[in-house]
Design a protein around this motif. Sequence first.
Motif, PDB file in Angstrom:
ATOM      1  N   GLY A 105      51.813  55.305  60.036  1.00 17.22           N
ATOM      2  CA  GLY A 105      50.575  54.803  59.473  1.00 17.22           C
ATOM      3  C   GLY A 105      49.674  54.214  60.545  1.00 17.22           C
ATOM      4  N   ALA A 106      48.358  54.319  60.315  1.00 17.40           N
ATOM      5  CA  ALA A 106      47.406  53.797  61.297  1.00 17.40           C
ATOM      6  C   ALA A 106      47.556  52.289  61.494  1.00 17.40           C
ATOM      7  CB  ALA A 106      45.987  54.135  60.858  1.00 17.40           C
ATOM      8  N   GLY A 107      48.149  51.614  60.518  1.00 12.38           N
ATOM      9  CA  GLY A 107      48.363  50.183  60.646  1.00 12.38           C
ATOM     10  C   GLY A 107      49.676  49.807  61.296  1.00 12.38           C
ATOM     11  N   HIS A 108      50.413  50.777  61.788  1.00 16.88           N
ATOM     12  CA  HIS A 108      51.686  50.487  62.453  1.00 16.88           C
ATOM     13  C   HIS A 108      51.436  49.560  63.645  1.00 16.88           C
ATOM     14  CE1 HIS A 108      55.512  51.050  64.508  1.00 16.88           C
ATOM     15  NE2 HIS A 108      55.963  51.733  63.459  1.00 16.88           N
ATOM     16  N   PRO A 109      52.276  48.556  63.836  1.00 12.30           N
ATOM     17  CA  PRO A 109      52.047  47.611  64.952  1.00 12.30           C
ATOM     18  C   PRO A 109      52.006  48.283  66.311  1.00 12.30           C
ATOM     19  CG  PRO A 109      54.198  47.243  63.903  1.00 12.30           C
ATOM     20  CD  PRO A 109      53.432  48.153  63.019  1.00 12.30           C
ATOM     21  N   TRP A 110      52.739  49.394  66.504  1.00 12.28           N
ATOM     22  CA  TRP A 110      52.688  50.083  67.792  1.00 12.28           C
ATOM     23  C   TRP A 110      51.325  50.733  68.017  1.00 12.28           C
ATOM     24  CZ3 TRP A 110      57.992  53.116  67.845  1.00 12.28           C
ATOM     25  CH2 TRP A 110      59.035  52.180  67.878  1.00 12.28           C
ATOM     26  N   VAL A 111      50.723  51.255  66.955  1.00  9.06           N
ATOM     27  CA  VAL A 111      49.385  51.843  67.083  1.00  9.06           C
ATOM     28  C   VAL A 111      48.385  50.752  67.458  1.00  9.06           C
ATOM     29  CG1 VAL A 111      47.520  53.039  65.878  1.00  9.06           C
ATOM     30  CG2 VAL A 111      49.899  53.680  65.428  1.00  9.06           C
ATOM     31  N   ARG A 112      48.466  49.637  66.769  1.00 10.27           N
ATOM     32  CA  ARG A 112      47.531  48.548  67.041  1.00 10.27           C
ATOM     33  C   ARG A 112      47.668  48.042  68.475  1.00 10.27           C
ATOM     34  NH1 ARG A 112      48.032  45.051  61.380  1.00 10.27           N
ATOM     35  NH2 ARG A 112      46.885  46.544  60.060  1.00 10.27           N
ATOM     36  N   ARG A 113      48.906  47.913  68.934  1.00  8.80           N
ATOM     37  CA  ARG A 113      49.115  47.439  70.305  1.00  8.80           C
ATOM     38  C   ARG A 113      48.626  48.470  71.311  1.00  8.80           C
ATOM     39  NH1 ARG A 113      54.670  44.578  71.818  1.00  8.80           N
ATOM     40  NH2 ARG A 113      53.580  44.761  73.824  1.00  8.80           N
ATOM     41  N   ALA A 114      48.877  49.749  71.037  1.00 10.69           N
ATOM     42  CA  ALA A 114      48.435  50.798  71.959  1.00 10.69           C
ATOM     43  C   ALA A 114      46.926  50.765  72.119  1.00 10.69           C
ATOM     44  CB  ALA A 114      48.885  52.164  71.450  1.00 10.69           C
ATOM     45  N   LEU A 115      46.204  50.639  71.019  1.00  6.20           N
ATOM     46  CA  LEU A 115      44.748  50.629  71.080  1.00  6.20           C
ATOM     47  C   LEU A 115      44.222  49.344  71.707  1.00  6.20           C
ATOM     48  CD1 LEU A 115      43.929  52.204  67.598  1.00  6.20           C
ATOM     49  CD2 LEU A 115      43.904  53.317  69.839  1.00  6.20           C
ATOM     50  N   ALA A 116      44.910  48.234  71.463  1.00  4.84           N
ATOM     51  CA  ALA A 116      44.455  46.951  72.005  1.00  4.84           C
ATOM     52  C   ALA A 116      44.745  46.819  73.493  1.00  4.84           C
ATOM     53  CB  ALA A 116      45.119  45.812  71.239  1.00  4.84           C
ATOM     54  N   GLU A 117      45.882  47.372  73.950  1.00  2.46           N
ATOM     55  CA  GLU A 117      46.313  47.165  75.333  1.00  2.46           C
ATOM     56  C   GLU A 117      45.797  48.236  76.282  1.00  2.46           C
ATOM     57  OE1 GLU A 117      50.538  46.920  75.054  1.00  2.46           O
ATOM     58  OE2 GLU A 117      50.515  45.050  73.906  1.00  2.46           O
ATOM     59  N   GLY A 118      45.336  49.365  75.737  1.00  4.48           N
ATOM     60  CA  GLY A 118      44.772  50.405  76.587  1.00  4.48           C
ATOM     61  C   GLY A 118      45.802  51.390  77.106  1.00  4.48           C
ATOM     62  N   PRO A 119      45.346  52.356  77.909  1.00  2.21           N
ATOM     63  CA  PRO A 119      46.228  53.463  78.329  1.00  2.21           C
ATOM     64  C   PRO A 119      47.420  53.037  79.169  1.00  2.21           C
ATOM     65  CG  PRO A 119      44.126  53.519  79.509  1.00  2.21           C
ATOM     66  CD  PRO A 119      43.972  52.517  78.423  1.00  2.21           C
ATOM     67  N   ASP A 120      47.371  51.855  79.756  1.00  2.00           N
ATOM     68  CA  ASP A 120      48.501  51.384  80.564  1.00  2.00           C
ATOM     69  C   ASP A 120      49.436  50.467  79.779  1.00  2.00           C
ATOM     70  OD1 ASP A 120      47.557  52.731  82.833  1.00  2.00           O
ATOM     71  OD2 ASP A 120      46.187  51.074  83.285  1.00  2.00           O
ATOM     72  N   GLY A 121      49.157  50.285  78.494  1.00  2.00           N
ATOM     73  CA  GLY A 121      49.984  49.414  77.679  1.00  2.00           C
ATOM     74  C   GLY A 121      51.335  50.033  77.351  1.00  2.00           C
TER      75      GLY A 121
END
Length: 413
Positions: A105-121
């Motif tokens: 789901g788009a609300g998955h915490p891993w998705v949110r962290r990936a988008l928030a932390e950027g390509p090096d996250g």
Amino acid sequence: MTWFEHAIWWHVYPLGFTGAPIRTAHDARPRLEHVRAWLDHAVELGASGLLLGPVFTSETHGYDSVDQYRIDPRLGDLADFDRLVAACRERGLRVALDGVFNHVGAGHPWVRRALAEGPDGEYARFFRIDWSDPRSPRPADFEGHSSLVALDHATPAVADHVTDVMSTWLDRGVDGWRLDAAYAVPAPFWAEVLPRVRSRHPDAWFLGEVIHGDHAAYAAASGIDSITQYELWKAIWSSLLDRNLFELDWALARHVELGRGQLPATFVGNHDVTRIATTVGPEGAVLALVVLMTVSGVPSVYYGDEQAFTGTKEERVGGDDAVRPAMPGTPADLAPSGGWMFRVHQQLLGLRRRHPWLVRATTTTTELTNTRYAYTARGAGAADVLHVELDLTDGHRAVVRDDAGGVLFSYDG
């Protein structure tokens, strides 16, 4: 034979079955107890396993998971799940779960962290994300659904995660997995993951949802045990609806070929399609079931079909609701109008169980017109023979005979 060669699944979509809220505010209730109250019904039907739709924490319909280690609070908790599995065990029912490993789901915490932390996250590697516009990164989705974010199956960490999720629930007592949207996942991914899971659970069964393409080749490349037989499903209802049994004959010849490299998962209804009794009428649904129970494969009965439930799948928000209805508290609360169809199911599932060789049977045509079709199902033994006749000439008729001509099942609708 492996255990799943004996399986006849009762397929339940638990969020709908239990009346859980899908698109409205969620609540936390032990709704899996509702499913547990129906297990004797599954046994009386003749099923030997419970094939459960999504049970993990998700945002709406279950296929947009946000935590695959946790039971969806709308259904209960781990203790409720354990009680359901234990109750299945007490009744000799196997349990398979629906694993959504193509996307989250788009609300998955891993998705949110990936988008928030950027390509090096840390979690950017789990997804295929277009970072060309740093202000608006775009994750790859599943078939145009922005609420479903596709995993990157080329990333070793994704394989590790899927291996761990499947192993965790197999450790907890389940017997197998339906792999949702398996066709969207590269076959080499499964070829890496499944042996790792089987190293701990060598008897586990893996069913891949494949809607199109070369089923046998995908099974061979992936190591999946069974592939959903949508081609046969379509031919069954279409041939009955159009009174063109040549289509069914062609599909059964293909079905035999598809079964040489894997053990097809066969069905005439599931959570994604219009009810068979809606498409061809309840009388036609009986003939569809006759075919399902007399050809090769691992068959499943979708909950409610054994009561001649109707419902139309629509391509809109909420368009699945009609085919994923809530069930009453207990089987005793069912309307009596579906009792005749339940008895038909009992007869045909009983026939299937008494002839377990049908799981790998071959079929040969003995008569074919637009409205009459007869075929012989054969197993490996000399006595493994059944003769099946379908007749749409005037109404809906079906007969199943043994090789001596004895009638094992008949229907005249």
